[in-house]
Design a protein around this motif. Structure first.
Motif, PDB file in Angstrom:
ATOM      1  N   LEU A   8       0.943  -1.161   0.000  1.00  0.00           N
ATOM      2  CA  LEU A   8      -0.023   0.013  -0.051  1.00  0.00           C
ATOM      3  C   LEU A   8       0.707   1.190   0.088  1.00  0.00           C
ATOM      4  N   ALA A   9       2.173   1.134   0.114  1.00  0.00           N
ATOM      5  CA  ALA A   9       2.884   2.340   0.150  1.00  0.00           C
ATOM      6  C   ALA A   9       2.623   3.277  -0.796  1.00  0.00           C
ATOM      7  N   LEU A  10       2.379   2.961  -2.262  1.00  0.00           N
ATOM      8  CA  LEU A  10       2.350   3.707  -3.194  1.00  0.00           C
ATOM      9  C   LEU A  10       1.002   4.442  -3.313  1.00  0.00           C
ATOM     10  N   ILE A  11      -0.044   3.904  -2.511  1.00  0.00           N
ATOM     11  CA  ILE A  11      -1.303   4.585  -2.328  1.00  0.00           C
ATOM     12  C   ILE A  11      -1.449   5.490  -1.047  1.00  0.00           C
ATOM     13  N   VAL A  12      -0.440   5.508  -0.097  1.00  0.00           N
ATOM     14  CA  VAL A  12      -0.952   6.222   0.867  1.00  0.00           C
ATOM     15  C   VAL A  12      -0.107   7.522   1.074  1.00  0.00           C
ATOM     16  N   THR A  13      -0.737   8.305   1.637  1.00  0.00           N
ATOM     17  CA  THR A  13      -0.078   9.794   1.633  1.00  0.00           C
ATOM     18  C   THR A  13       0.253  10.098   3.241  1.00  0.00           C
ATOM     19  N   LEU A  14       1.349  10.518   3.393  1.00  0.00           N
ATOM     20  CA  LEU A  14       1.418  10.979   4.881  1.00  0.00           C
ATOM     21  C   LEU A  14       0.919  12.319   5.401  1.00  0.00           C
ATOM     22  N   SER A  15      -0.340  12.283   5.426  1.00  0.00           N
ATOM     23  CA  SER A  15      -1.042  13.378   6.124  1.00  0.00           C
ATOM     24  C   SER A  15      -1.057  13.111   7.607  1.00  0.00           C
ATOM     25  N   ALA A  16      -1.405  14.107   8.509  1.00  0.00           N
ATOM     26  CA  ALA A  16      -1.316  14.045   9.820  1.00  0.00           C
ATOM     27  C   ALA A  16      -2.226  12.851  10.100  1.00  0.00           C
ATOM     28  N   LEU A  17      -2.028  12.058  10.994  1.00  0.00           N
ATOM     29  CA  LEU A  17      -2.669  10.888  11.699  1.00  0.00           C
ATOM     30  C   LEU A  17      -3.037  11.240  13.104  1.00  0.00           C
ATOM     31  N   ALA A  18      -4.496  11.082  13.509  1.00  0.00           N
ATOM     32  CA  ALA A  18      -4.762  11.450  14.689  1.00  0.00           C
ATOM     33  C   ALA A  18      -4.458  10.389  15.622  1.00  0.00           C
ATOM     34  N   GLN A  19      -4.426  10.771  16.952  1.00  0.00           N
ATOM     35  CA  GLN A  19      -4.225   9.769  18.014  1.00  0.00           C
ATOM     36  C   GLN A  19      -5.448   8.890  17.994  1.00  0.00           C
ATOM     37  N   PRO A  20      -5.529   7.673  18.808  1.00  0.00           N
ATOM     38  CA  PRO A  20      -6.739   6.931  19.166  1.00  0.00           C
ATOM     39  C   PRO A  20      -7.719   7.709  19.783  1.00  0.00           C
ATOM     40  N   PRO A  21      -8.972   7.295  20.072  1.00  0.00           N
ATOM     41  CA  PRO A  21      -9.840   8.340  20.834  1.00  0.00           C
ATOM     42  C   PRO A  21      -9.448   8.094  22.204  1.00  0.00           C
ATOM     43  N   ARG A  22      -9.322   8.984  23.064  1.00  0.00           N
ATOM     44  CA  ARG A  22      -8.829   8.666  24.209  1.00  0.00           C
ATOM     45  C   ARG A  22     -10.163   8.415  25.306  1.00  0.00           C
ATOM     46  N   THR A  23      -9.752   7.559  26.173  1.00  0.00           N
ATOM     47  CA  THR A  23     -10.959   6.822  26.972  1.00  0.00           C
ATOM     48  C   THR A  23     -10.173   6.921  28.425  1.00  0.00           C
ATOM     49  N   ARG A  24     -10.933   6.538  29.483  1.00  0.00           N
ATOM     50  CA  ARG A  24     -10.445   6.307  30.765  1.00  0.00           C
ATOM     51  C   ARG A  24      -9.647   4.946  30.783  1.00  0.00           C
ATOM     52  N   GLU A  25      -8.561   4.849  30.355  1.00  0.00           N
ATOM     53  CA  GLU A  25      -7.990   3.408  30.299  1.00  0.00           C
ATOM     54  C   GLU A  25      -7.409   3.367  31.721  1.00  0.00           C
ATOM     55  N   LYS A  33       3.275   4.941  10.880  1.00  0.00           N
ATOM     56  CA  LYS A  33       2.147   5.819  10.099  1.00  0.00           C
ATOM     57  C   LYS A  33       1.600   5.249   8.951  1.00  0.00           C
ATOM     58  N   ILE A  34       2.627   4.771   7.945  1.00  0.00           N
ATOM     59  CA  ILE A  34       2.210   4.188   6.743  1.00  0.00           C
ATOM     60  C   ILE A  34       1.356   2.897   6.863  1.00  0.00           C
ATOM     61  N   THR A  35       1.645   2.227   7.830  1.00  0.00           N
ATOM     62  CA  THR A  35       0.874   0.903   8.118  1.00  0.00           C
ATOM     63  C   THR A  35      -0.620   1.624   8.547  1.00  0.00           C
ATOM     64  N   MET A  36      -0.807   2.324   9.505  1.00  0.00           N
ATOM     65  CA  MET A  36      -2.226   2.747   9.994  1.00  0.00           C
ATOM     66  C   MET A  36      -2.791   3.458   8.946  1.00  0.00           C
ATOM     67  N   GLU A  37      -2.165   4.222   7.902  1.00  0.00           N
ATOM     68  CA  GLU A  37      -2.912   5.100   6.967  1.00  0.00           C
ATOM     69  C   GLU A  37      -3.232   4.197   5.945  1.00  0.00           C
TER      70      GLU A  37
END
Length: 266
Positions: free
Chosen positions: A13-30, A63-67
């Motif tokens: 997927l590296a060829l179709i992924v852009t390196l735009s800003a990636l949000a953190q996972p939703p914050r919960t009361r861990e 970043k690439i993995t998650m995007e």
């Protein structure tokens, strides 16, 4: 610090992924835990799905993995994948006493399927999935321990697992192999490597199929079944695919989403 499954989807997927800003996972009361306190929150057999923590830096590969997983989710026709969170990037199984079993390690030259500790993941967040069948959870943990302790299997870099992970004929053949090897130290002899989600899925499938074999020793692959949530082809299932199907299994009452934990930073 451990880096797990970071290369997932990179090749495909590296060829179709852009390196735009990636949000953190939703914050919960861990719940904040470490190895000494983990048993107060976690149970043996819990499936731990890993996300970035509030202060953990993100690497370019993560970043690439998650995007890449986000792209895959957007264009996939799998309804269950629409329910998952593509920001996950690793899976482990909890054994109790602050210990885990997982396919992991410092780098690909030393990484393996083996025993680790929850403290190895300091600063990261885990979503906790727990099956309704406590007996299956304990049996899967036993398989994971049996396969992990010799550290025979190496870590497989899952460069390309963007494939159909449905529980079809090949998945049933795999699951039967796992079931027959459930009690073999080091795991199935012909399996030399596994990646993280593959290992946890295989441990659960081995535990389930072992029971099927006890009832029918001549069981054939075509007759192998698996409960919803673990009915995937392990060798094709990314952390995201596994997390998505577990989320769907929660909605069916077969699994419980038992909160989230933040591993105390060192």
């Amino acid at each position: 610090m451990i880096h797990a499954c970071h290369s997932l989807f990179v090749t495909a997927l590296a060829l179709i992924v852009t390196l735009s800003a990636l949000a953190q996972p939703p914050r919960t009361r861990e719940a904040v835990i470490d190895g000494a306190s983990a048993d107060a929150v976690l149970k043996r057999g819990d499936v731990l799905v890993k996300f970035l923590g509030p202060n953990t830096p993100i690497t370019a590969t993560e970043k690439i993995t998650m995007e890449g997983q986000e792209v895959f989710q957007r264009f996939s026709g799998d309804i269950d994948l629409k329910k998952g969170d593509p920001r996950c990037f690793h899976v482990a199984i909890y054994l109790g006493g602050g210990k885990t079993a997982e396919a992991n390690g410092g780098d690909v030259t030393t990484a393996c399927v083996g025993p680790f500790t929850i403290d190895d993941h300091a600063g990261y967040v885990f979503q906790v999935f727990r099956p309704a069948d406590a007996r299956l959870a304990d049996a899967a943990a036993k398989v994971a321990e049996t396969w992990a302790n010799p550290r025979r299997m190496k870590y497989l870099v899952p460069a390309v697992v963007v494939k159909n992970a449905s529980f079809g004929p090949l998945a049933r053949i795999e699951a039967l192999t796992y079931g027959k090897a459930a009690d073999m130290a080091g795991g199935p002899p012909d399996v030399k490597k596994m990646f993280c989600s593959e290992f946890v899925l295989a441990s659960y499938q081995a535990a389930f199929v072992k029971e099927l074999l006890a009832k029918n020793p001549s069981l054939q692959a075509v007759d192998v079944t698996a409960p919803y949530g673990i009915n995937l082809q392990a060798s094709h299932s990314s952390p995201f695919a596994f997390q998505s199907h577990l989320t769907a299994a929660v909605a069916k009452g077969l699994w419980q989403k038992a909160g989230a934990v933040l591993v105390k930073a060192k």
